[in-house]
Motif scaffolding. Sequence first.
Motif, PDB file in Angstrom:
ATOM      1  N   VAL A 268      47.107  -7.844  70.093  1.00 21.90           N
ATOM      2  CA  VAL A 268      46.913  -6.409  70.396  1.00 21.90           C
ATOM      3  C   VAL A 268      45.694  -5.823  69.487  1.00 21.90           C
ATOM      4  O   VAL A 268      44.999  -5.138  69.899  1.00 21.90           O
ATOM      5  CB  VAL A 268      48.254  -5.564  69.623  1.00 21.90           C
ATOM      6  CG1 VAL A 268      47.967  -4.041  69.743  1.00 21.90           C
ATOM      7  CG2 VAL A 268      49.296  -6.211  70.402  1.00 21.90           C
ATOM      8  N   ALA A 273      46.230  -4.470  75.208  1.00 20.03           N
ATOM      9  CA  ALA A 273      47.493  -3.495  74.735  1.00 20.03           C
ATOM     10  C   ALA A 273      48.668  -3.580  75.641  1.00 20.03           C
ATOM     11  O   ALA A 273      49.638  -3.109  75.314  1.00 20.03           O
ATOM     12  CB  ALA A 273      46.871  -2.167  74.835  1.00 20.03           C
ATOM     13  N   THR A 274      48.414  -4.400  76.790  1.00 16.71           N
ATOM     14  CA  THR A 274      49.681  -4.393  77.627  1.00 16.71           C
ATOM     15  C   THR A 274      50.453  -5.387  77.655  1.00 16.71           C
ATOM     16  O   THR A 274      49.831  -6.595  76.900  1.00 16.71           O
ATOM     17  CB  THR A 274      49.147  -4.247  79.071  1.00 16.71           C
ATOM     18  OG1 THR A 274      48.377  -5.448  79.331  1.00 16.71           O
ATOM     19  CG2 THR A 274      48.548  -3.095  79.577  1.00 16.71           C
ATOM     20  N   ARG A 304      55.114   1.407  71.184  1.00 16.95           N
ATOM     21  CA  ARG A 304      54.966   1.475  72.573  1.00 16.95           C
ATOM     22  C   ARG A 304      54.723   2.829  72.969  1.00 16.95           C
ATOM     23  O   ARG A 304      55.384   3.738  72.841  1.00 16.95           O
ATOM     24  CB  ARG A 304      55.902   0.773  73.481  1.00 16.95           C
ATOM     25  CG  ARG A 304      55.956   0.703  74.753  1.00 16.95           C
ATOM     26  CD  ARG A 304      56.915  -0.361  75.404  1.00 16.95           C
ATOM     27  NE  ARG A 304      58.262   0.418  75.174  1.00 16.95           N
ATOM     28  CZ  ARG A 304      58.981   1.334  75.802  1.00 16.95           C
ATOM     29  NH1 ARG A 304      58.519   1.710  76.835  1.00 16.95           N
ATOM     30  NH2 ARG A 304      60.117   1.680  75.306  1.00 16.95           N
ATOM     31  N   SER A 315      51.370   0.647  76.652  1.00 19.16           N
ATOM     32  CA  SER A 315      50.320   0.043  76.118  1.00 19.16           C
ATOM     33  C   SER A 315      50.980  -0.047  74.747  1.00 19.16           C
ATOM     34  O   SER A 315      51.804   0.808  74.142  1.00 19.16           O
ATOM     35  CB  SER A 315      49.248   0.693  76.197  1.00 19.16           C
ATOM     36  OG  SER A 315      49.329   2.037  75.614  1.00 19.16           O
ATOM     37  N   TYR A 316      50.578  -1.072  74.071  1.00 19.89           N
ATOM     38  CA  TYR A 316      50.873  -1.329  72.627  1.00 19.89           C
ATOM     39  C   TYR A 316      50.145  -1.031  71.568  1.00 19.89           C
ATOM     40  O   TYR A 316      48.784  -1.287  71.812  1.00 19.89           O
ATOM     41  CB  TYR A 316      51.512  -2.789  72.402  1.00 19.89           C
ATOM     42  CG  TYR A 316      53.018  -2.834  73.110  1.00 19.89           C
ATOM     43  CD1 TYR A 316      54.206  -2.476  72.473  1.00 19.89           C
ATOM     44  CD2 TYR A 316      53.032  -3.406  74.330  1.00 19.89           C
ATOM     45  CE1 TYR A 316      55.320  -2.799  73.122  1.00 19.89           C
ATOM     46  CE2 TYR A 316      54.196  -3.598  75.047  1.00 19.89           C
ATOM     47  CZ  TYR A 316      55.312  -3.203  74.510  1.00 19.89           C
ATOM     48  OH  TYR A 316      56.602  -3.537  75.092  1.00 19.89           O
ATOM     49  N   ARG A 317      50.073  -0.397  70.286  1.00 19.54           N
ATOM     50  CA  ARG A 317      49.269  -0.502  69.202  1.00 19.54           C
ATOM     51  C   ARG A 317      50.063  -0.811  68.020  1.00 19.54           C
ATOM     52  O   ARG A 317      51.073  -0.698  67.897  1.00 19.54           O
ATOM     53  CB  ARG A 317      48.590   0.949  69.286  1.00 19.54           C
ATOM     54  CG  ARG A 317      49.403   1.974  68.918  1.00 19.54           C
ATOM     55  CD  ARG A 317      48.839   3.204  68.668  1.00 19.54           C
ATOM     56  NE  ARG A 317      49.836   4.459  68.427  1.00 19.54           N
ATOM     57  CZ  ARG A 317      49.948   4.860  66.997  1.00 19.54           C
ATOM     58  NH1 ARG A 317      49.794   4.020  65.991  1.00 19.54           N
ATOM     59  NH2 ARG A 317      50.868   5.907  66.987  1.00 19.54           N
ATOM     60  N   THR A 324      45.798  -4.616  61.384  1.00 19.45           N
ATOM     61  CA  THR A 324      44.825  -4.582  62.447  1.00 19.45           C
ATOM     62  C   THR A 324      43.625  -5.218  61.629  1.00 19.45           C
ATOM     63  O   THR A 324      42.733  -6.167  62.224  1.00 19.45           O
ATOM     64  CB  THR A 324      44.483  -3.237  63.059  1.00 19.45           C
ATOM     65  OG1 THR A 324      45.664  -2.714  63.985  1.00 19.45           O
ATOM     66  CG2 THR A 324      43.386  -3.384  63.953  1.00 19.45           C
TER      67      THR A 324
END
Length: 493
Positions: A268, A273-274, A304, A315-317, A324
């Motif tokens: 990610v 993101a998917t 999500r 998409s995910y974050r 990150t």
Amino acid sequence: MGVPKPAEIFDRDTEWAELSRFVADDRAGATLGVVSGRRRQGKTLLLYELARATGGFYFGATEATPADSLRRLGVALGQHTDAPGPVELPDWEHAVDALLALGRSRPTTVVLDEFPYLARSSRNLPSVLQHALTPGRGERTGSRTRILLCGSALSFMGGLLAGSAPLRGRAGLELPIQPLDYRAAARFWGLADPALAVRVFAIVGGTPAYRREYVSDDAPADLADFDDWVARAVLNPARPLFREARYLLAEDPDLRETALYHSVLAAVAEGNATRGGIAGYIGRKATDLQHPLTVLEDVGLLVRAPDPFRPGRSSYRITEPLVTFYQAVMRPAWTALEQRRGADVWRRSQRRYASAVLGPCFEGLVREWVLRFAAPETLGGPVADVGSAVLSDPAGRTSHELDLVAVGEPPLGDGPRPLLAIGEVKWGRRLGEPDLDRLHRIRTLLRGRAGHDTRDVRLVLASAEGFTEQLAAASSGRPDVVLVDPHRLYTGD
């Protein structure tokens, strides 16, 4: 009248007001509240100060056997009640009734912090609490104890009141403690320069403990000091912040396959993101990722976001900026960082930091501004949901990525929800008229689509580098074009 908030607690006005209202309730009958949130957000300080301000009882649990926990609780109760010695608590039934007895004469705050430690070693404890709080039971009706259960294991705490859980329907307060928002975080770190505030938030986010305990109040003095601050406070193996991202995974009991979870988070952080993108990055089938993605969502490290234009696609974050930053900058150079070559690693990582960390963070801040801080008249109405999207264009045999899509509240009765705004967000590039023209074309394309009310779609352009003179002139006096720079992001609406 509420309980005055101690000066030691920064911000948290809403949370303190809710807690103060709960514990000061003078009605007869013991009540239960649940407080949850990721570690380092200040839950313990909040609840300890609440108990102290109200003359209540605070107990911080540890990993221990049931007998040891009951012994420690008995010692703490004896000290709190000025008893000649520890209170004998043979089991949790007697312990909970002893807590209820504290509130016989007045509303009394009782905090059981790190409740998951107690419940995991004594699995019947939620059921014991359920029975103790049974309506009509004398020990409950004769008490005004306000019990607050607190914990950082989000999946466990979320399950306490869900479905068929014993405590479902018993709680009068369910309060999540979130990280500070980006504006509050800038004030907390003492950062008046929006450009510096974004850079710092992209690393440490809104977690209060990262300033106080983890870097000993060492904040960058200005932009010129930022690089040195990263080297001395973040990439320094002697500072607790250095290993914090690893510990966030290792300390949660629900994250057993840490290698897999690290790989998912790395995917990610790299922009995948998917679910399909994540699967391709880590070499797994997309169908194999349901469990790890769900677990990472449950523990609060992933979120999500559905695509408003493509039903069924999400998409995910990553929710924690430090994770990150670790995955994008620290993990690939871990050996060099352990050898105290942090300054060299940081110099080599500037492009990666800008693209994988700063860029996505800035997009997230602009979306948060749209949702929380932009005035309704700025966007043509109150925003209910905001995210990113991909819009397919079959006629042009292409697709358009949108960094920002803001959707309004559902209308009364039937009808599509209003699409309030679409936007372009860039960290390292000045936006100009071609970017506005692109959004114009996408807006025209949207007006031929069903699913949303697209009669009044605003065009949002956000850039950390600002805007060309031509774009500023073209947007002047146009309410349908909204320009957002870092200054407006932090101070404007």
